[in-house]
Scaffold this active site. Structure first.
Site, short mmCIF file in Angstrom:
data_model
loop_
_atom_site.label_atom_id
_atom_site.label_comp_id
_atom_site.label_asym_id
_atom_site.label_seq_id
_atom_site.Cartn_x
_atom_site.Cartn_y
_atom_site.Cartn_z
N GLY A 122 38.74 43.17 27.47
CA GLY A 122 37.37 42.67 27.41
C GLY A 122 36.54 43.01 28.64
CD GLU A 125 36.50 44.91 24.05
OE1 GLU A 125 37.10 43.88 24.44
OE2 GLU A 125 36.34 45.18 22.85
#
Lengths: 266, 77
Positions: A122, A125
């Site tokens: 994440g 991301e």
């Protein structure tokens, strides 16, 4: 200016037309509910009329961001034995984090990620939502999700595909291996690689340059060269939701959370 | 001791500010350097840049010694 109090996992400040989002939640800025809510508050606070650029960085020595808070995810799954309720909770979180990532991606500001150390899952991301990635030589990028029986779920696959060739995307996703800053620069993901500890200085200099330009031209340029892959983002969300509630994921999370091995990545 | 092992030991000691004079090719680098998983990634990046190689993490599964690490490096050069 600050997005929240002393306990907040992040701080938002505005200096000379440049916003800075400091991530500061040990051990490595894991993204669970507190970080999600803090990001939502920070985005609500951002005013494009006041700031023309945004620098996202971590003030922790361990790295930029290690991704989703797997310990919280595991505890949440344990506390929710009923499958439909578990599915609903995962779905709510994923929908909210996608809104955050899409808002960051489409901000009418020039956004710069200043990356060092761990930039995994994440965290990777989050970095991929930014317009410019600046990394120091310690930065390491990885999508380890397949090791847990899931796929990246915060929009990472479509955004990585937007930036680099599919061969690299498959290599990173299907092996779960990490790559260093030099390799990330060679494939066109990182645009500036700097000496250890110099990523924030370089990101600030980039932001100061970006805010000199005409606002309308900069916004138009960004919108033209950085399309948002909405259809693929929606598809990725559904893949994550389907995979993440399986028993095999709970088993993998349990193994991760209970591991005392200092070498989980080697 | 091969050149790669010597460079590896020197680089590792310097990186983590540990006296490497007593390290041997068979030393467990996690133990003698006293590093954790995040620091092991730092070491991997340092090695890749120093030796101009790219080492996928999975090639280091089970590798514990400097000589084992040096073999992986030499295989990728």
């Amino acid at each position: 200016m600050t997005a929240a109090g002393a306990q907040s996992p992040l701080t938002l400040t505005l200096v000379d037309g440049v916003y800075e989002l400091e991530l500061r939640a040990p051990p490595v800025n894991e993204i669970g509910l507190p970080m999600l809510e803090a990001l939502e508050r920070a985005l609500d606070e951002l005013d494009p009329a006041q700031g023309r650029a945004l620098v996202i960085y971590s003030s922790l020595s361990s790295g930029f961001c290690a991704g989703a808070d797997l310990r919280a995810l595991y505890q949440g799954m344990l506390a929710t034995p009923e499958l439909e309720e578990r599915r609903r909770r995962v779905s709510d979180f994923i929908d909210r984090i996608h809104v955050v990532m899409n808002r960051l991606d489409t901000l009418p500001l020039t956004t710069i990620a200043a990356i060092h150390g761990v930039c995994f899952g994440g965290g990777f991301e989050l970095a991929l939502t930014c317009d410019v990635l600046v990394a120091d030589k310690t930065a390491r990028f990885c999508f380890p999700e397949l090791r847990l029986g899931i796929v990246p779920g915060f929009g990472g696959i479509p955004r990585l595909k937007r930036e680099v060739g599919n061969g690299v995307v498959r290599d990173l996703l299907l092996t779960g291996r990490s790559m260093n800053a030099k390799r990330a620069q060679n494939i066109g993901l990182v645009s500036q690689m700097v000496a250890q500890g110099k990523q924030l200085d370089a990101a600030r200099a980039t932001a100061r340059q970006a805010v000199r330009f005409d606002r309308a031209a900069a916004e138009t340029c960004k919108a033209f060269i950085k399309p948002i892959p909405y259809a693929e983002l929606e598809a990725e969300k559904e893949l994550f939701k389907r995979l993440s509630v399986r028993p095999v994921v709970l088993d993998a999370l349990k193994k991760f959370v209970e591991s005392t091995d200092v070498r989980p990545y080697l | 001791m091969s050149d790669t092992v010597q460079r590896l030991i020197a680089l590792s000691g310097k990186k983590f500010k540990v006296d490497s004079s007593a390290f041997t090719p068979e030393s467990d680098f996690f133990l003698v350097l006293g590093i954790d998983s995040v620091q092991s990634l730092e070491l991997l990046s340092e090695i890749e840049l120093e030796f101009d190689v790219e080492i996928p993490d999975y090639e280091l599964t089970g590798v514990k010694t400097f000589v084992g690490l040096a073999q992986v490096i030499d295989d990728r050069r």
